[in-house]
Enzyme design. Sequence first.
Site, PDB file in Angstrom:
ATOM      1  CB  THR A  56      -0.522  -7.444  18.287  1.00  0.00           C
ATOM      2  OG1 THR A  56      -1.075  -8.693  17.894  1.00  0.00           O
ATOM      3  CG2 THR A  56      -0.821  -6.400  17.238  1.00  0.00           C
ATOM      4  CB  ILE A 113      -6.837   8.159  19.734  1.00  0.00           C
ATOM      5  CG1 ILE A 113      -7.319   7.422  18.483  1.00  0.00           C
ATOM      6  CG2 ILE A 113      -7.327   9.593  19.747  1.00  0.00           C
ATOM      7  CD1 ILE A 113      -8.837   7.285  18.395  1.00  0.00           C
ATOM      8  CD  GLU A 118      -9.423 -11.202  19.177  1.00  0.00           C
ATOM      9  OE1 GLU A 118      -8.994 -12.366  19.217  1.00  0.00           O
ATOM     10  OE2 GLU A 118      -8.693 -10.205  19.179  1.00  0.00           O
ATOM     11  CE  LYS A 121     -10.989  -0.148  23.768  1.00  0.00           C
ATOM     12  NZ  LYS A 121     -11.276  -0.370  22.355  1.00  0.00           N
ATOM     13  N   GLY A 144      -4.082  -2.115  16.481  1.00  0.00           N
ATOM     14  CA  GLY A 144      -3.020  -2.387  15.519  1.00  0.00           C
ATOM     15  C   GLY A 144      -1.668  -2.175  16.182  1.00  0.00           C
TER      16      GLY A 144
HETATM   17  N1  LIG Z   1      -3.740  -5.518  19.675  1.00  0.00           N
HETATM   18  C1  LIG Z   1      -4.145  -4.264  19.732  1.00  0.00           C
HETATM   19  O1  LIG Z   1      -4.331  -3.619  18.693  1.00  0.00           O
HETATM   20  C2  LIG Z   1      -4.340  -3.595  21.056  1.00  0.00           C
HETATM   21  C3  LIG Z   1      -4.797  -2.259  21.094  1.00  0.00           C
HETATM   22  C4  LIG Z   1      -4.940  -1.624  22.326  1.00  0.00           C
HETATM   23  C5  LIG Z   1      -4.675  -2.314  23.492  1.00  0.00           C
HETATM   24  N2  LIG Z   1      -4.288  -3.632  23.417  1.00  0.00           N
HETATM   25  C6  LIG Z   1      -4.008  -4.331  24.679  1.00  0.00           C
HETATM   26  O2  LIG Z   1      -2.642  -4.701  24.699  1.00  0.00           O
HETATM   27  C7  LIG Z   1      -2.483  -5.924  25.427  1.00  0.00           C
HETATM   28  C8  LIG Z   1      -1.754  -6.935  24.549  1.00  0.00           C
HETATM   29  O3  LIG Z   1      -2.508  -7.160  23.375  1.00  0.00           O
HETATM   30  P1  LIG Z   1      -1.897  -7.937  22.117  1.00  0.00           P
HETATM   31  O4  LIG Z   1      -2.887  -7.760  21.026  1.00  0.00           O
HETATM   32  O5  LIG Z   1      -0.497  -7.564  21.887  1.00  0.00           O
HETATM   33  O6  LIG Z   1      -1.990  -9.450  22.643  1.00  0.00           O
HETATM   34  P2  LIG Z   1      -1.254 -10.723  22.040  1.00  0.00           P
HETATM   35  O7  LIG Z   1      -0.826 -10.496  20.629  1.00  0.00           O
HETATM   36  O8  LIG Z   1      -2.122 -11.887  22.356  1.00  0.00           O
HETATM   37  O9  LIG Z   1       0.068 -10.834  22.934  1.00  0.00           O
HETATM   38  C9  LIG Z   1       0.037 -11.179  24.286  1.00  0.00           C
HETATM   39  C10 LIG Z   1       1.449 -11.487  24.744  1.00  0.00           C
HETATM   40  O10 LIG Z   1       1.421 -11.810  26.117  1.00  0.00           O
HETATM   41  C11 LIG Z   1       2.166 -13.002  26.339  1.00  0.00           C
HETATM   42  N3  LIG Z   1       1.630 -13.712  27.495  1.00  0.00           N
HETATM   43  C12 LIG Z   1       0.366 -14.137  27.690  1.00  0.00           C
HETATM   44  N4  LIG Z   1       0.254 -14.733  28.890  1.00  0.00           N
HETATM   45  C13 LIG Z   1       1.476 -14.677  29.460  1.00  0.00           C
HETATM   46  C14 LIG Z   1       2.017 -15.136  30.672  1.00  0.00           C
HETATM   47  N5  LIG Z   1       1.268 -15.783  31.568  1.00  0.00           N
HETATM   48  N6  LIG Z   1       3.338 -14.915  30.919  1.00  0.00           N
HETATM   49  C15 LIG Z   1       4.103 -14.273  30.024  1.00  0.00           C
HETATM   50  N7  LIG Z   1       3.637 -13.804  28.854  1.00  0.00           N
HETATM   51  C16 LIG Z   1       2.348 -14.027  28.575  1.00  0.00           C
HETATM   52  C17 LIG Z   1       2.061 -13.799  25.069  1.00  0.00           C
HETATM   53  O11 LIG Z   1       3.162 -14.675  24.968  1.00  0.00           O
HETATM   54  P3  LIG Z   1       3.399 -15.639  23.684  1.00  0.00           P
HETATM   55  O12 LIG Z   1       3.590 -14.689  22.520  1.00  0.00           O
HETATM   56  O13 LIG Z   1       4.652 -16.373  24.013  1.00  0.00           O
HETATM   57  O14 LIG Z   1       2.178 -16.482  23.587  1.00  0.00           O
HETATM   58  C18 LIG Z   1       2.098 -12.669  24.017  1.00  0.00           C
HETATM   59  O15 LIG Z   1       3.420 -12.352  23.683  1.00  0.00           O
HETATM   60  C19 LIG Z   1      -3.894  -6.332  25.855  1.00  0.00           C
HETATM   61  O16 LIG Z   1      -4.150  -5.824  27.147  1.00  0.00           O
HETATM   62  C20 LIG Z   1      -4.785  -5.610  24.850  1.00  0.00           C
HETATM   63  O17 LIG Z   1      -6.075  -5.339  25.351  1.00  0.00           O
HETATM   64  C21 LIG Z   1      -4.111  -4.272  22.243  1.00  0.00           C
END
Ligand SMILES: NC(=O)c1ccc[n+]([C@@H]2O[C@H](COP(=O)([O-])OP(=O)(O)OC[C@H]3O[C@@H](n4cnc5c(N)ncnc54)[C@H](OP(=O)(O)O)[C@@H]3O)[C@@H](O)[C@H]2O)c1
Length: 432
Positions: free
Chosen positions: A14, A138, A192, A207, A304
């Site tokens: 994401t 934010i 989730e 946080k 998001g």
């Molecule tokens: N989503 C939000 O709105 C949001 C907001 C604030 C902060 N965050 C933070 O941002 C971070 C990412 O969140 P997200 O929502 O983007 O997660 P996500 O959609 O699950 O994406 C995680 C990514 O990491 C990759 N990945 C996982 N394990 C890996 C490994 N061992 N080696 C290489 N790549 C690996 C996955 O690869 P594949 O795609 O190939 O499976 C995927 O591309 C987290 O720390 C989350 O807490 C997210």
Amino acid sequence: MTAPLRIALAGLGTVGSGVIRLINENGAMIAQRAGRPISIVAVSARDRNRDRGVDLSPYKWVDDMDALAAEPDVDCVVEMVGGSDGPALTLARNSLSHGKSFVTANKAMIAHHGMELALLAESKGISLKYEAAVAGGIPVIKGIRDGASANRIERVYGILNGTSNYILTTMEKHGSDFDSVLKDAQNLGYAEADPGFDIDGVDAAHKLAILAALSFGTEVDFDGVEVAGIRGIMSADIGQAKALGYRIRLLGMARMDGGKLFQRVNAYLVPESHPLAHIEGSTNAVVAEGNYSGRLMFQGAGAGDGPTASAVVADIIDIARNDGGTVFSMPADKMVKGGRAESGNRTGRSYIRFVVADKPGVLAEITAAMRDAQVSIESMIQTEKTNEGSVLISMVTHESLERDVTQGLEKLANSSSLQGDPVVMHLLSDED
Ligand SMILES: NC(=O)c1ccc[n+]([C@@H]2O[C@H](COP(=O)([O-])OP(=O)(O)OC[C@H]3O[C@@H](n4cnc5c(N)ncnc54)[C@H](OP(=O)(O)O)[C@@H]3O)[C@@H](O)[C@H]2O)c1
């Protein structure tokens, strides 16, 4: 224009794919603002063949994410993988050790390992940035670290988890119960499949621990956060709160208390006159009270792809501009251990709700236990029977020591009249 800042992206989910879209769309403007272009040179995720809705062909694909730390053509590594330990932490340690600046969206990792990583980054004279880790889009890290840096922060608190706020405000709007709103939120993708981190308060605690360190100059102390979530809240609680002029919100709350750090995540009754009572849906809001600035409130989307990418790329722009500075609001080796303030010593008004058997003497039993614990009751309401034939009793206490309230509840712990654990929420006041 000077040489581009060359970045590598770890994680293309994401947030990661949002970052690529944002840089592609706003790249020319960003180059002007940063004084040089941002150039994505390498990317890594688990599955090379997954369609991510963005063209990855211009970038070098690296199978082993950790190899990004040693890529010779990379100035800055951006981690959007997640997880407090494991590959994200290894990448952070190795990137900083190789002298590469590091940007992360990973609240769990900063909450657990922020001190170690900050000391490492500062010993190398390079940047570690994490704006997206707290309240997504934010700019609250910058707001507190830079904008409010002249203030002593008296307390910092807010709505730090969008999923919980969505559930509570949907219950409020439709009078629905917790389980059905959670199920709907899961079907709509707002929660989730395993919602524990969100609804049990852990995500908000991550946080909060970061905000507290930033606000008070104390070392990040995630284990010192008292955490409770929202699973026990019934729509009747929301109705009672409303009748009293309050709305229920899951808050993270931190302040210094007699030289020690108090950190709590719990549902609070927020007075309708307070701006946090009007934060609805998945919106986040953080309040920081500075001794000269007064109350500052930062509000916006806490998650998001777009909002989170906005925060990640703002950090990258800072690095391109060489706007370094310390990781928190002071050098990491000058931050102090806060110690932990005892919540029992705190005074305030509490809302307590019991589910009890419908039989004579129950009210008297509850009021006697509270009286014996020196807790005086301001108001008490017995509501209609539930479908199971139980009765709900809600009360609000006068100002009391939290220790006394706990003691009163302990006296009732073995009572055969109580059905399940009572729910306790504090009424937000200027003293919390
Ligand atoms: N989503 C939000 O709105 C949001 C907001 C604030 C902060 N965050 C933070 O941002 C971070 C990412 O969140 P997200 O929502 O983007 O997660 P996500 O959609 O699950 O994406 C995680 C990514 O990491 C990759 N990945 C996982 N394990 C890996 C490994 N061992 N080696 C290489 N790549 C690996 C996955 O690869 P594949 O795609 O190939 O499976 C995927 O591309 C987290 O720390 C989350 O807490 C997210």
